[in-house]
Design a protein around this motif. Structure first.
Motif, PDB file in Angstrom:
ATOM      1  N   GLN A  48       0.762  -0.700  -0.221  1.00 15.12           N
ATOM      2  CA  GLN A  48      -0.142  -0.069   0.088  1.00 15.12           C
ATOM      3  C   GLN A  48       0.838   1.457  -0.498  1.00 15.12           C
ATOM      4  O   GLN A  48       1.753   1.637   1.368  1.00 15.12           O
ATOM      5  CB  GLN A  48      -0.896  -0.052   0.861  1.00 15.12           C
ATOM      6  N   TYR A  75      -0.853  -2.179  -4.988  1.00 14.94           N
ATOM      7  CA  TYR A  75      -0.450  -3.333  -5.632  1.00 14.94           C
ATOM      8  C   TYR A  75      -0.179  -4.249  -5.511  1.00 14.94           C
ATOM      9  O   TYR A  75      -0.419  -4.715  -3.982  1.00 14.94           O
ATOM     10  CB  TYR A  75       0.918  -3.213  -5.602  1.00 14.94           C
ATOM     11  N   LEU A 102      -1.059   6.684  -2.401  1.00 17.16           N
ATOM     12  CA  LEU A 102      -2.124   7.036  -3.813  1.00 17.16           C
ATOM     13  C   LEU A 102      -2.707   5.697  -4.488  1.00 17.16           C
ATOM     14  O   LEU A 102      -3.735   5.869  -4.386  1.00 17.16           O
ATOM     15  CB  LEU A 102      -0.798   7.294  -4.967  1.00 17.16           C
ATOM     16  N   ARG A 103      -2.169   4.324  -4.245  1.00 13.54           N
ATOM     17  CA  ARG A 103      -2.599   2.818  -4.363  1.00 13.54           C
ATOM     18  C   ARG A 103      -1.820   1.771  -3.687  1.00 13.54           C
ATOM     19  O   ARG A 103      -0.934   2.007  -3.385  1.00 13.54           O
ATOM     20  CB  ARG A 103      -2.645   2.820  -6.053  1.00 13.54           C
TER      21      ARG A 103
END
Length: 115
Positions: free
Chosen positions: A98, A104, A101-102
Motif C-alpha cells: 500500500q 499493488y 496513492l494506491r
C-alpha cells in the motif's frame, strides 16, 4: 509502471523452511503497509501477515510463531520467512503493498509443502 515481483517459492518437505521476497521493479515512494496473503487450492485468498512502515507486525493465528514478516525500506522489499512448514501451508502466496496513492499486488508464487 511499478510492479512488485515475488520470488522464493517452491517445493519443500514438511518441517522445512522457505523465504519469500517481494521487490519493487521501479521507483516508488511513500510505501505504507506491506503484507502477505495466500490462496490455498479451491479456497479464498486470506491475509496472513502485515508490517507497517514503523515495523509493527500482525499475523494470522494459523502462521503465528512459524512465519516472520520483515521489510527493507531502502530496497522497497518485503520478506516472509516461513519455518516449520506444514502441508496445509500449500498455496499461492501474494504480496500486497500500500502506497499513499494506491495498492499493488505481486503476481503470486507457488509454495508446495509435500513429502
Amino acid at each position: 509502471q511499478v510492479q512488485f515481483v515475488e520470488s522464493g517459492g517452491g517445493l519443500v518437505q514438511p518441517g522445512g523452511s522457505l523465504r519469500l521476497s517481494c521487490a519493487a521493479s521501479g521507483t516508488i515512494s511513500s510505501i505504507r503497509a506491506m503484507g502477505w496473503y495466500r490462496q490455498p487450492p479451491g479456497k479464498q485468498r486470506e491475509l496472513i501477515a502485515t508490517i507497517s512502515k514503523d515495523g509493527s507486525t500482525t499475523y494470522a493465528v494459523s502462521v503465528k510463531g512459524r512465519f516472520t514478516i520483515s521489510r527493507d525500506n531502502a530496497k522497497n522489499t518485503v520478506y516472509l520467512q516461513m519455518n516449520s512448514l506444514k502441508p496445509e501451508d500449500t498455496a499461492v502466496y501474494y504480496c500486497n503493498v500500500q502506497s499513499a496513492l494506491r495498492g499493488y499486488w505481486g503476481q503470486g508464487t507457488q509454495v508446495t509443502v509435500s513429502s
